[in-house]
Design an enzyme around this catalytic site. Structure first.
Site, PDB file in Angstrom:
ATOM      1  CG  ASP A   1      -3.574   8.686  13.548  1.00  0.00           C
ATOM      2  OD1 ASP A   1      -4.723   9.197  13.541  1.00  0.00           O
ATOM      3  OD2 ASP A   1      -2.980   8.364  12.505  1.00  0.00           O
TER       4      ASP A   1
ATOM      5  N   GLY B   1       0.376   9.288   1.833  1.00  0.00           N
ATOM      6  CA  GLY B   1       0.930  10.577   1.479  1.00  0.00           C
ATOM      7  C   GLY B   1       2.410  10.701   1.778  1.00  0.00           C
ATOM      8  CG  MET B   2       3.862  11.199   5.474  1.00  0.00           C
ATOM      9  SD  MET B   2       4.919  12.648   5.237  1.00  0.00           S
ATOM     10  CE  MET B   2       6.380  12.141   6.138  1.00  0.00           C
ATOM     11  N   GLY B   3       4.615   7.899   2.211  1.00  0.00           N
ATOM     12  CA  GLY B   3       5.510   6.863   1.715  1.00  0.00           C
ATOM     13  C   GLY B   3       4.816   5.639   1.157  1.00  0.00           C
TER      14      GLY B   3
ATOM     15  N   GLY C   1       0.845  -1.199   0.000  1.00  0.00           N
ATOM     16  CA  GLY C   1       0.000   0.000   0.000  1.00  0.00           C
ATOM     17  C   GLY C   1       0.870   1.235   0.000  1.00  0.00           C
TER      18      GLY C   1
ATOM     19  CE  LYS D   1       5.032   4.855   7.692  1.00  0.00           C
ATOM     20  NZ  LYS D   1       4.383   5.100   9.008  1.00  0.00           N
TER      21      LYS D   1
END
Length: 416
Positions: free
Chosen positions: A138, A27-29, A24, A45
């Site tokens: 989060d 936005g960051m990676g 997957g 990641k």
């Protein structure tokens, strides 16, 4: 296991992890399916080159330090990382199962007793995290993976040390996912307490039991207004009667009136025992329930995809909003479009990769073959990182099956 093939520009290795496919992206990676030297599957990641700067490296380094600090059977284990690499990367335990958001949207809400079992498991896990001096900050359905051995918590990218005076956000920024964010967190109150994770867990359990969140609106700004307004009660429509006292307490606007995580565990246990079941039985039933639905056909007759990270396409991603933005008047309710979990926020780049159609093949490639891309899709050798001196590529059964399926996917798309 659902993956998509590596792109020609993707690295073949990061550290001691060989990359086998894409899981997957956000936005960051990007997140890859990897394998260690010893054949251990991993979720790797990587920060996108376009967003690699001093601040993103600092945040990534904090996530690494957090994962080094925490441990527990319900936390995806830390396997390795390098925040100083040209492409900063982080490897964690690979959990072969869908996230809670995708599971509920595919198969529907969980029964009350299984929702209580999930609540007891996650509350106990979060309590251990808090004992280690950390807050998740989060927690949301997309960050709960329903693996073969039960649910696990992932993505501590926004986690914070409870007594730390160091902040990686600007003084007037709010970071997190609005639909699961506690009112005090949305309002920018600092320092935050364990009550923010209690609220987020309540929002998560509400979604697990009903398929909707406490506050829903067309934009994240409107959600922020609803969350921070003490006069707007959370939407508990559709909640089974036995869960209403628990969820209403966890979603209380005043942080001081919310139950502790220990109280949440006890209330969940009492709900389960009231059904004539032991907590261990409910936990096993939850795992069996999600595993059976994961491997069984969906309503469309297809198998539900397995996504590790990040959120599914219609699950809102973390948002940074300054309090000045919250002063923007929200449109009147009559002007807002009908709310549903699928219309909360345009997730943009946080949609997961589209799974390769068709089940994994059971055929093994000839002995000695490598996990390579077809020649027509590989970049020139001089554009890749030199492989001289690299370790021998592993050939576990899982790796061979994955490589064969990726080759088959490319072959199916070839014009010849």
């Amino acid at each position: 296991m659902q993956t998509t093939p590596l792109n020609p520009e993707d690295p073949l290795e990061l550290g001691d992890f060989e990359l086998l496919g894409r899981i997957g992206h956000g936005g960051m990676g990007q997140v890859f399916l990897g394998e260690s030297l010893g054949g251990e599957p991993a979720a790797v990641k990587v920060i996108k080159p376009s967003v690699v700067d001093s601040e993103s490296r600092l945040r990534f380094a904090q996530e690494i330090e957090v994962l080094k600090t925490i441990w527990g059977p319900r936390i995806a284990a830390f396997l390795g990382a390098d925040a100083d690499a040209e492409q900063p990367w982080l490897a964690t335990e690979y959990v072969d199962g869908p996230d809670l958001a995708r599971h509920v949207k595919t198969h529907g809400p969980l029964p009350p007793v299984l929702t209580a079992a999930l609540g007891a498991i996650l509350a106990e896990a979060l309590s251990a995290v808090h004992t280690q001096g950390l807050l998740h900050r989060d927690l949301k359905p997309a960050n709960i993976l329903l693996g073969p051995n039960g649910p696990k918590i992932i993505d501590f990218g926004l986690a914070a040390f409870t007594e730390s005076s160091v902040s990686l956000t600007a003084p007037h920024q709010v970071v997190g996912t609005p639909i699961c964010m506690a009112p005090e967190q949305a309002a920018g109150v600092k320092p935050l307490t364990a009550a923010v994770d209690v609220y987020a867990l309540g929002a998560l359990l509400l979604f697990a039991a009903t398929g909707h969140y406490p506050h829903e609106a067309a934009t994240p700004y409107m959600v922020f207004h609803l969350v921070t307004d003490p006069g707007t009660a959370p939407d508990l429509s559709g909640v089974p009667a036995e869960l209403v006292p628990l969820l209403s307490g966890m979603l209380a606007h005043d942080a001081e009136t919310r139950p502790s995580l220990t109280d949440v565990v006890q209330q969940c246990r009492s709900l389960i025992e009231a059904q004539g079941m032991k907590i261990a039985q409910a936990r096993r039933r939850l795992t069996t329930h999600t595993a059976d639905q994961r491997h069984g056909p969906t309503s469309a007759g297809a198998h539900s995809p397995t996504i590790l990270w990040p959120a599914p396409a219609n699950d809102p991603s973390a948002t940074e909003i300054a309090p000045v933005d919250l002063d923007t008047p929200a449109p009147a309710p009559a002007e807002a479009p009908p709310s549903s979990p699928t219309t909360l926020v345009d997730p943009g780049p946080s949609a997961p990769e589209t799974p390769v159609p068709g089940p994994p093949t059971q055929l093994d490639p000839p002995h000695g073959s490598r996990h390579e891309r077809p020649a027509s899709n590989r970049p020139p050798k001089d554009s890749r990182r030199p492989t001289a001196g690299a370790h021998t590529v592993r050939h576990s059964v899982q790796a061979r099956r994955t490589a064969e399926r990726l080759r088959s996917a490319y072959a199916a798309k070839a014009p010849f």
